[in-house]
Design a protein around this motif. Structure first.
Motif, PDB file in Angstrom:
ATOM      1  N   ILE A 118      49.795 -42.863 -76.610  1.00  0.00           N
ATOM      2  CA  ILE A 118      50.352 -43.333 -75.342  1.00  0.00           C
ATOM      3  C   ILE A 118      51.443 -42.400 -74.838  1.00  0.00           C
ATOM      4  N   ASP A 119      51.617 -42.381 -73.537  1.00  0.00           N
ATOM      5  CA  ASP A 119      52.732 -41.688 -72.894  1.00  0.00           C
ATOM      6  C   ASP A 119      53.411 -42.701 -71.983  1.00  0.00           C
ATOM      7  N   ARG A 120      54.516 -43.257 -72.464  1.00  0.00           N
ATOM      8  CA  ARG A 120      55.190 -44.328 -71.731  1.00  0.00           C
ATOM      9  C   ARG A 120      55.750 -43.842 -70.388  1.00  0.00           C
ATOM     10  N   ALA A 121      56.096 -42.561 -70.303  1.00  0.00           N
ATOM     11  CA  ALA A 121      56.694 -42.050 -69.070  1.00  0.00           C
ATOM     12  C   ALA A 121      55.705 -42.053 -67.910  1.00  0.00           C
ATOM     13  N   SER A 122      54.433 -41.780 -68.212  1.00  0.00           N
ATOM     14  CA  SER A 122      53.436 -41.691 -67.141  1.00  0.00           C
ATOM     15  C   SER A 122      52.450 -42.857 -67.166  1.00  0.00           C
ATOM     16  N   TRP A 123      52.629 -43.788 -68.123  1.00  0.00           N
ATOM     17  CA  TRP A 123      51.758 -44.953 -68.265  1.00  0.00           C
ATOM     18  C   TRP A 123      50.313 -44.543 -68.532  1.00  0.00           C
ATOM     19  N   ARG A 124      50.167 -43.453 -69.276  1.00  0.00           N
ATOM     20  CA  ARG A 124      48.834 -42.996 -69.658  1.00  0.00           C
ATOM     21  C   ARG A 124      48.582 -43.300 -71.132  1.00  0.00           C
ATOM     22  N   ALA A 125      47.301 -43.340 -71.489  1.00  0.00           N
ATOM     23  CA  ALA A 125      46.915 -43.536 -72.878  1.00  0.00           C
ATOM     24  C   ALA A 125      45.580 -42.836 -73.104  1.00  0.00           C
TER      25      ALA A 125
ATOM     26  N   MET B  73      55.093 -41.915 -85.299  1.00  0.00           N
ATOM     27  CA  MET B  73      54.382 -40.661 -85.308  1.00  0.00           C
ATOM     28  C   MET B  73      54.133 -40.215 -83.860  1.00  0.00           C
ATOM     29  N   PHE B  74      54.176 -38.888 -83.657  1.00  0.00           N
ATOM     30  CA  PHE B  74      53.996 -38.333 -82.325  1.00  0.00           C
ATOM     31  C   PHE B  74      52.995 -37.186 -82.377  1.00  0.00           C
ATOM     32  N   ALA B  75      52.482 -36.809 -81.218  1.00  0.00           N
ATOM     33  CA  ALA B  75      51.473 -35.751 -81.155  1.00  0.00           C
ATOM     34  C   ALA B  75      51.667 -34.908 -79.909  1.00  0.00           C
ATOM     35  N   ARG B  76      51.227 -33.670 -80.011  1.00  0.00           N
ATOM     36  CA  ARG B  76      51.198 -32.761 -78.866  1.00  0.00           C
ATOM     37  C   ARG B  76      49.771 -32.252 -78.729  1.00  0.00           C
ATOM     38  N   SER B  77      49.185 -32.439 -77.559  1.00  0.00           N
ATOM     39  CA  SER B  77      47.830 -31.933 -77.341  1.00  0.00           C
ATOM     40  C   SER B  77      47.855 -30.784 -76.348  1.00  0.00           C
ATOM     41  N   THR B  78      47.042 -29.783 -76.644  1.00  0.00           N
ATOM     42  CA  THR B  78      46.893 -28.602 -75.796  1.00  0.00           C
ATOM     43  C   THR B  78      45.445 -28.541 -75.344  1.00  0.00           C
ATOM     44  N   THR B  79      45.217 -28.700 -74.041  1.00  0.00           N
ATOM     45  CA  THR B  79      43.874 -28.686 -73.483  1.00  0.00           C
ATOM     46  C   THR B  79      43.629 -27.351 -72.797  1.00  0.00           C
TER      47      THR B  79
ATOM     48  N   CYS C 299      38.382 -27.745 -74.537  1.00  0.00           N
ATOM     49  CA  CYS C 299      38.801 -27.732 -75.936  1.00  0.00           C
ATOM     50  C   CYS C 299      40.205 -28.335 -76.020  1.00  0.00           C
ATOM     51  N   ILE C 300      40.413 -29.205 -77.007  1.00  0.00           N
ATOM     52  CA  ILE C 300      41.697 -29.894 -77.142  1.00  0.00           C
ATOM     53  C   ILE C 300      42.191 -29.758 -78.572  1.00  0.00           C
ATOM     54  N   ALA C 301      43.307 -29.044 -78.723  1.00  0.00           N
ATOM     55  CA  ALA C 301      43.968 -28.927 -80.030  1.00  0.00           C
ATOM     56  C   ALA C 301      45.136 -29.910 -80.053  1.00  0.00           C
ATOM     57  N   THR C 302      45.216 -30.709 -81.117  1.00  0.00           N
ATOM     58  CA  THR C 302      46.270 -31.713 -81.231  1.00  0.00           C
ATOM     59  C   THR C 302      47.008 -31.525 -82.546  1.00  0.00           C
ATOM     60  N   THR C 303      48.336 -31.443 -82.466  1.00  0.00           N
ATOM     61  CA  THR C 303      49.171 -31.418 -83.659  1.00  0.00           C
ATOM     62  C   THR C 303      49.912 -32.742 -83.755  1.00  0.00           C
ATOM     63  N   ALA C 304      50.071 -33.242 -84.972  1.00  0.00           N
ATOM     64  CA  ALA C 304      50.772 -34.507 -85.192  1.00  0.00           C
ATOM     65  C   ALA C 304      52.087 -34.237 -85.908  1.00  0.00           C
ATOM     66  N   TRP C 305      53.100 -35.096 -85.612  1.00  0.00           N
ATOM     67  CA  TRP C 305      54.463 -34.874 -86.083  1.00  0.00           C
ATOM     68  C   TRP C 305      55.052 -36.167 -86.617  1.00  0.00           C
TER      69      TRP C 305
ATOM     70  N   PRO D  86      46.576 -23.110 -71.028  1.00  0.00           N
ATOM     71  CA  PRO D  86      46.789 -24.395 -71.693  1.00  0.00           C
ATOM     72  C   PRO D  86      47.485 -25.420 -70.803  1.00  0.00           C
ATOM     73  N   THR D  87      47.102 -26.681 -70.968  1.00  0.00           N
ATOM     74  CA  THR D  87      47.800 -27.825 -70.391  1.00  0.00           C
ATOM     75  C   THR D  87      48.337 -28.662 -71.541  1.00  0.00           C
ATOM     76  N   ILE D  88      49.637 -28.990 -71.496  1.00  0.00           N
ATOM     77  CA  ILE D  88      50.301 -29.632 -72.633  1.00  0.00           C
ATOM     78  C   ILE D  88      50.595 -31.094 -72.318  1.00  0.00           C
ATOM     79  N   ASP D  89      50.303 -31.964 -73.273  1.00  0.00           N
ATOM     80  CA  ASP D  89      50.667 -33.374 -73.177  1.00  0.00           C
ATOM     81  C   ASP D  89      51.321 -33.796 -74.487  1.00  0.00           C
ATOM     82  N   GLU D  90      52.306 -34.695 -74.394  1.00  0.00           N
ATOM     83  CA  GLU D  90      52.961 -35.231 -75.589  1.00  0.00           C
ATOM     84  C   GLU D  90      52.742 -36.731 -75.625  1.00  0.00           C
ATOM     85  N   TRP D  91      52.478 -37.242 -76.844  1.00  0.00           N
ATOM     86  CA  TRP D  91      52.066 -38.627 -77.011  1.00  0.00           C
ATOM     87  C   TRP D  91      52.800 -39.286 -78.167  1.00  0.00           C
ATOM     88  N   GLU D  92      52.951 -40.579 -78.074  1.00  0.00           N
ATOM     89  CA  GLU D  92      53.309 -41.412 -79.212  1.00  0.00           C
ATOM     90  C   GLU D  92      52.007 -41.956 -79.805  1.00  0.00           C
ATOM     91  N   ILE D  93      51.841 -41.854 -81.115  1.00  0.00           N
ATOM     92  CA  ILE D  93      50.648 -42.392 -81.761  1.00  0.00           C
ATOM     93  C   ILE D  93      50.913 -43.866 -82.039  1.00  0.00           C
TER      94      ILE D  93
END
Length: 206
Positions: A146-153, A1-7, A50-56, A84-91
């Motif tokens: 998590i974002d493996r490319a930037s080592w963030r979580a 599962m993956f997610a996109r957050s918009t801050t 404010c953070i909107a997150t969609t899951a995929w 908006p600032t966009i981040d993509e994550w692996e759940i």
């Protein structure tokens, strides 16, 4: 599962209109996009964050949706009065004790993990951090993205009410201090939010 957050750093006077737009206009539209499994919206009225997150369902669905959701995202930013600032994550982990109700709140902790410790950190979260979070007063659910490319979580914990989250604040702070040391991670930021829209349908991932 993956997610996109918009801050979005919203204008305080625009927050109510933004929440209403996400709930009444964006949610029905986003649910029609292939592979979408829901949306949540976190709001900090004091700071305006404010953070909107969609899951995929998978990474392919996340990327395939990018062009389709861009105008929707621009509308949301306009309603909130910010960029908006966009981040993509692996759940990586999600556990739900019970679904949240009206008045639920979320505490989110952003982390940076040392590259050589990343996989170990995920397992440590699953085996050690999550059971400790479950013991906090008013616990509803928790996730690690998590974002493996930037080592963030980012670790997010949902609680039944603001009062419950406030009652467990000291315990949660002690937990972060102890577990971050063991995790090999650095705390980047912590935020507490109103769960203004709760419609993520991510299955159990533990």
């Amino acid at each position: 599962m993956f997610a996109r957050s918009t801050t979005i750093q919203a204008q305080p006077s625009s927050i109510d209109a933004g929440v209403a737009h996400v709930r009444d206009a964006v949610l029905p539209r986003i649910q029609e996009v292939d592979g979408c499994v829901g949306l949540s919206l976190l709001v900090d009225r004091e700071s305006g964050r404010c953070i909107a997150t969609t899951a995929w369902e998978n990474e392919a669905a996340l990327h395939a949706s990018a062009q389709q959701v861009r105008p929707v995202r621009d509308e949301v930013a306009q309603k909130f009065g910010g960029s908006p600032t966009i981040d993509e994550w692996e759940i990586a982990v999600l556990h739900r004790d019970h679904r949240s109700g009206p008045g639920a709140c979320v505490r989110a902790t952003w982390l940076r993990v040392r590259p050589e410790q990343f996989d170990r950190a995920i397992e440590f979260y699953r085996e050690s951090v999550l059971p400790a979070i479950e013991e906090l007063d008013g616990f509803c659910s928790a996730s690690l993205m998590i974002d493996r490319a930037s080592w963030r979580a980012v670790s997010s914990s949902t609680f039944d009410s603001l009062e419950a989250m406030q009652r467990n604040e000291e315990q949660a702070r002690s937990l972060r201090t102890a577990r971050l040391r063991d995790l090999g991670a650095d705390q980047h930021d912590v935020g507490e939010f109103e769960l203004a829209v709760a419609h993520l349908r991510v299955p159990e991932l533990v």
